[in-house]
Design an enzyme around this catalytic site. Structure first.
Site, PDB file in Angstrom:
ATOM      1  N   HIS A 125       0.799  -1.230   0.000  1.00  0.00           N
ATOM      2  CA  HIS A 125       0.000   0.000   0.000  1.00  0.00           C
ATOM      3  C   HIS A 125       0.835   1.285   0.000  1.00  0.00           C
ATOM      4  O   HIS A 125       0.298   2.355  -0.291  1.00  0.00           O
ATOM      5  CB  HIS A 125      -0.923   0.028   1.223  1.00  0.00           C
ATOM      6  CG  HIS A 125      -1.987  -1.015   1.219  1.00  0.00           C
ATOM      7  ND1 HIS A 125      -2.847  -1.199   0.154  1.00  0.00           N
ATOM      8  CD2 HIS A 125      -2.333  -1.955   2.150  1.00  0.00           C
ATOM      9  CE1 HIS A 125      -3.680  -2.195   0.435  1.00  0.00           C
ATOM     10  NE2 HIS A 125      -3.380  -2.670   1.631  1.00  0.00           N
ATOM     11  N   ASP A 161      -3.958 -10.601  -1.918  1.00  0.00           N
ATOM     12  CA  ASP A 161      -4.364 -10.045  -0.626  1.00  0.00           C
ATOM     13  C   ASP A 161      -5.836  -9.656  -0.692  1.00  0.00           C
ATOM     14  O   ASP A 161      -6.369  -9.370  -1.769  1.00  0.00           O
ATOM     15  CB  ASP A 161      -3.510  -8.812  -0.364  1.00  0.00           C
ATOM     16  CG  ASP A 161      -3.526  -8.315   1.066  1.00  0.00           C
ATOM     17  OD1 ASP A 161      -2.570  -8.581   1.788  1.00  0.00           O
ATOM     18  OD2 ASP A 161      -4.498  -7.616   1.439  1.00  0.00           O
ATOM     19  N   HIS A 163      -7.059  -6.931   0.278  1.00  0.00           N
ATOM     20  CA  HIS A 163      -7.117  -5.513  -0.066  1.00  0.00           C
ATOM     21  C   HIS A 163      -6.470  -5.268  -1.428  1.00  0.00           C
ATOM     22  O   HIS A 163      -5.501  -5.934  -1.798  1.00  0.00           O
ATOM     23  CB  HIS A 163      -6.394  -4.668   0.990  1.00  0.00           C
ATOM     24  CG  HIS A 163      -6.955  -4.812   2.364  1.00  0.00           C
ATOM     25  ND1 HIS A 163      -6.483  -5.749   3.265  1.00  0.00           N
ATOM     26  CD2 HIS A 163      -7.946  -4.139   2.993  1.00  0.00           C
ATOM     27  CE1 HIS A 163      -7.174  -5.647   4.390  1.00  0.00           C
ATOM     28  NE2 HIS A 163      -8.066  -4.691   4.248  1.00  0.00           N
ATOM     29  N   ASP A 250      -5.041 -12.586   4.425  1.00  0.00           N
ATOM     30  CA  ASP A 250      -6.215 -11.965   5.043  1.00  0.00           C
ATOM     31  C   ASP A 250      -7.504 -12.213   4.286  1.00  0.00           C
ATOM     32  O   ASP A 250      -8.550 -11.661   4.633  1.00  0.00           O
ATOM     33  CB  ASP A 250      -5.994 -10.463   5.254  1.00  0.00           C
ATOM     34  CG  ASP A 250      -5.379  -9.762   4.059  1.00  0.00           C
ATOM     35  OD1 ASP A 250      -5.222 -10.395   2.998  1.00  0.00           O
ATOM     36  OD2 ASP A 250      -5.030  -8.575   4.186  1.00  0.00           O
TER      37      ASP A 250
END
Length: 386
Positions: A125, A161, A163, A250
């Site tokens: 990120h 992931d 996200h 995740d």
């Protein structure tokens, strides 16, 4: 050269705070579990140096790197000192070491290793000029930029992931040499709110950003159905020379920060598929990185132990028992939860391949991605053979 593992116990210095979700202990628990299961015997384990300022500024603004170096004097600047990205002592050194780990893994592959893994990496990120989403330096982008600078002409980055891999997409949004593919929970339901199918890249790179946004509640079968309907065809069309994967754990059904429903069994199947894709479409060269994952003791170590096993061609059966010594060590970090007895959640992660029908929210999601990007890759969005 055999596959390489990059690891340094100093990774645990990347510590955002006692109550922060990104607890570095998950790395320690993973490496201990992998070690106790014999995966690391006779394996080359590299200890990386810190990434240099020159390597970091290939991706990050020099002013941002200086702000990170300044530590607590930078609270309130460039995304530092927030709830997500608190400033901590030794922040620059810790983040630069993780970036150095991904660089060391990349260098090992160019030196002849078929595969390399840095589970401390995957901080996808971080943006060119600011910290974001628990990430200070974007080791994924730093490693990719280094590979480009050292002769690799086409790199596929695949982010699984939960996200969106926004920082890596941003870094290469106008670079046709990098295909970024992100499979994530729909941005209308999860931070960072980006990663829609319409985000395609720009200029000469249009069509090299692929975003597959899945509805909350998607489990192993739906996730794998969507993945197979989009990712292999995109890789085949792009013809990468090397595959970089961010393997956040995740997506698991127990993860406290998101809403997908995958299992450790689904993760194991995915990692084996990533290995196949690297062999088929990327000349066998695979750089695997860690990423998110916040079910500290019950999920992340088991999932990433399967990842390490897969990278090393030392695959573990789902029913492999968790060693008692590891359970005793990990129990204080489990928050009172019982630890699983095996490397399995007891689930069959099978799925039905997409057959061209659009009957479910997952089917709508995969078709939206195909229709947005497949024509730009020379593929037919409505032909399930593509």
């Amino acid at each position: 050269m055999d596959a390489v593992v990059v690891w340094d116990e100093s990774y645990l210095g990347y510590n955002l705070g006692e109550h922060h979700p990104l607890n570095p202990r998950r790395l320690d628990l993973t490496m201990r579990l992998a070690g106790e299961l014999g995966l690391l015997a006779d394996v080359s384990v590299l200890r990386p140096p810190e990434a240099t300022s020159a390597q970091l500024t290939r991706v990050h603004e020099s002013g941002y790197v200086e702000a990170v170096r300044a530590g607590r004097r930078s609270v309130g600047l460039r995304g530092l000192g927030t709830v997500d990205n608190p400033v901590f002592d030794g922040m620059h050194e810790a983040a630069a070491l993780i970036a150095g780990g991904s660089l060391a893994a990349a260098r090992a592959i160019l030196d002849g290793a078929s595969r390399a893994i840095n589970i401390g990496g995957g901080l996808h990120h971080a943006m060119p000029g600011h910290a974001a989403g628990f990430c200070v330096y974007n080791d994924c982008a730093v490693a990719i930029a280094w590979l480009l600078d050292h002769g690799v002409e086409r790199i596929a980055y695949l982010d699984v992931d939960v996200h969106h891999g926004d920082g890596v997409q941003t870094a290469f949004y106008d670079d046709p040499r990098v295909l970024t593919v992100s499979v994530h929970q729909h941005p209308a339901t999860l931070w960072p709110g980006t990663g829609r199918p319409e985000e395609l890249g720009t200029g000469a790179a249009e069509g090299t950003s692929v975003n597959l946004a899945l509805p909350p509640g998607t489990g192993d079968a739906g996730w794998r159905r969507a993945f197979e309907a989009v990712v292999p065809a995109a890789l085949a069309a792009f013809r990468p020379q090397l595959l970089v994967t961010q393997c956040g754990a995740d997506t698991h059904r127990e993860d406290p920060l998101a809403d997908l429903r995958l299992t450790v069994d689904g993760h194991r199947a995915l990692y084996r598929r990533l290995r196949e894709l690297a062999e088929t479409y990327a000349e066998g060269r695979w750089l695997a990185l860690g990423g998110g994952g916040y079910a500290l003791a019950r999920v992340v170590p088991r999932s990433w132990t399967h990842l390490i096993a897969t990278v090393l061609d030392r695959d573990l059966a789902p029913g492999t028992g968790v060693p008692g010594e590891w359970v005793r060590y990990a129990t204080p970090f489990a928050g009172g939860d019982a630890l699983p007895a095996t490397l399995s959640d007891g689930v069959d992660p099978g799925y039905q391949p997409w057959d061209g029908t659009v009957d479910t929210p997952v089917d709508h999601a995969l078709l939206a991605t195909r229709r947005a990007v497949f024509p730009l890759l020379g593929l037919d969005a409505d032909d399930r053979r593509d």
